[in-house]
Design an enzyme around this catalytic site. Sequence first.
Site, mmCIF file in Angstrom:
data_model
loop_
_atom_site.group_PDB
_atom_site.id
_atom_site.type_symbol
_atom_site.label_atom_id
_atom_site.label_comp_id
_atom_site.label_asym_id
_atom_site.label_seq_id
_atom_site.Cartn_x
_atom_site.Cartn_y
_atom_site.Cartn_z
ATOM 1 N N HIS A 17 21.996 37.169 -91.758
ATOM 2 C CA HIS A 17 20.940 36.202 -91.286
ATOM 3 C C HIS A 17 21.048 35.879 -90.042
ATOM 4 O O HIS A 17 19.969 36.232 -89.297
ATOM 5 C CB HIS A 17 21.394 34.866 -91.778
ATOM 6 C CG HIS A 17 21.130 34.571 -93.435
ATOM 7 N ND1 HIS A 17 22.156 34.334 -94.050
ATOM 8 C CD2 HIS A 17 20.013 34.977 -94.278
ATOM 9 C CE1 HIS A 17 22.032 34.123 -95.404
ATOM 10 N NE2 HIS A 17 20.890 34.563 -95.473
ATOM 11 N N LYS A 41 18.683 28.131 -107.255
ATOM 12 C CA LYS A 41 20.414 28.091 -107.063
ATOM 13 C C LYS A 41 20.886 26.815 -107.026
ATOM 14 O O LYS A 41 20.308 25.991 -106.366
ATOM 15 C CB LYS A 41 20.495 28.869 -105.367
ATOM 16 C CG LYS A 41 20.042 30.221 -105.547
ATOM 17 C CD LYS A 41 19.924 31.042 -104.118
ATOM 18 C CE LYS A 41 19.296 32.251 -104.215
ATOM 19 N NZ LYS A 41 19.067 32.741 -102.719
ATOM 20 N N ARG A 90 16.557 43.405 -97.516
ATOM 21 C CA ARG A 90 17.545 44.462 -97.793
ATOM 22 C C ARG A 90 17.344 45.629 -98.659
ATOM 23 O O ARG A 90 17.999 46.551 -98.622
ATOM 24 C CB ARG A 90 18.925 43.588 -98.230
ATOM 25 C CG ARG A 90 19.370 42.468 -97.217
ATOM 26 C CD ARG A 90 20.361 41.479 -97.956
ATOM 27 N NE ARG A 90 19.739 40.950 -99.002
ATOM 28 C CZ ARG A 90 20.074 40.014 -99.818
ATOM 29 N NH1 ARG A 90 21.422 39.608 -99.723
ATOM 30 N NH2 ARG A 90 19.588 39.473 -100.649
HETATM 31 O O1 PNS Z 1 17.326 32.391 -98.933
HETATM 32 P P1 PNS Z 1 16.405 32.299 -100.327
HETATM 33 O O2 PNS Z 1 17.287 31.362 -101.283
HETATM 34 O O3 PNS Z 1 15.878 33.381 -100.724
HETATM 35 O O4 PNS Z 1 15.497 31.273 -99.897
HETATM 36 C C1 PNS Z 1 14.195 30.915 -100.648
HETATM 37 C C2 PNS Z 1 13.460 29.596 -99.748
HETATM 38 C C3 PNS Z 1 14.390 28.458 -99.684
HETATM 39 C C4 PNS Z 1 12.743 30.102 -98.581
HETATM 40 C C5 PNS Z 1 12.346 29.084 -101.159
HETATM 41 O O5 PNS Z 1 12.864 29.014 -102.357
HETATM 42 C C6 PNS Z 1 11.544 28.131 -100.570
HETATM 43 O O6 PNS Z 1 10.753 28.272 -99.587
HETATM 44 N N1 PNS Z 1 11.699 26.934 -101.009
HETATM 45 C C7 PNS Z 1 11.008 25.544 -100.848
HETATM 46 C C8 PNS Z 1 10.219 25.262 -101.589
HETATM 47 C C9 PNS Z 1 8.944 25.987 -101.563
HETATM 48 O O7 PNS Z 1 8.056 25.951 -100.626
HETATM 49 N N2 PNS Z 1 8.389 26.707 -102.581
HETATM 50 C C10 PNS Z 1 7.422 27.595 -102.612
HETATM 51 C C11 PNS Z 1 7.456 29.016 -102.112
HETATM 52 S S1 PNS Z 1 8.531 30.141 -102.874
#
Ligand code: PNS
Length: 161
Positions: A17, A41, A90
């Site tokens: 990251h 998660k 990745r």
């Molecule tokens: O590191 P990750 O777990 O792949 O991140 C995923 C994340 C947190 C960026 C995604 O779940 C997110 O955007 N969550 C906020 C809610 C949202 O906007 N959902 C719609 C887009 S998937």
Amino acid sequence: MKIAIYPGSFDPITLGHLDIIRRAAACFDKVYVCVLSNGDKKPTFTHQERVELIRSSVEGLENVEVETYGGLLADYAREKGSCVLVKGLRNATDFDMEYQMAAINRGIWPELETIFFPARLEYQHFSSTMVRDMIHYDQPMERYVPAPVAEALKQRKARQI
Ligand code: PNS
């Protein structure tokens, strides 16, 4: 001013990251790293803990700010005046997932673009899940997470013993 958002669950931040943050910071005038909830998660670290771990890792990167947000990523981007999301890739599994998320975000706000940064070879197998496993088995953390995070995890473990 070119502003980008680097969103994620960062539970916790890894060296992979941090590499993406550094590379994004070199391409944009301002990068907001945003800790969000990933509905799939179950978190290990609280949002505030994650923010603090990331802040300690990006010290010295003057154009990077770290925040957390409880709502939709597209709304956060709009609030920040940014229409660019940065994501690290990745492997093909990441691509499948991220391609879908990019489409969902564009569905919410059509101008919102997602830019992918390919992970460096040495970080291709890194994940927060792997880091949490390494914490559980008391493995040396310096290999996987930024030094201040390794130190914070060590202290946290000592407090729990
Ligand atoms: O590191 P990750 O777990 O792949 O991140 C995923 C994340 C947190 C960026 C995604 O779940 C997110 O955007 N969550 C906020 C809610 C949202 O906007 N959902 C719609 C887009 S998937």
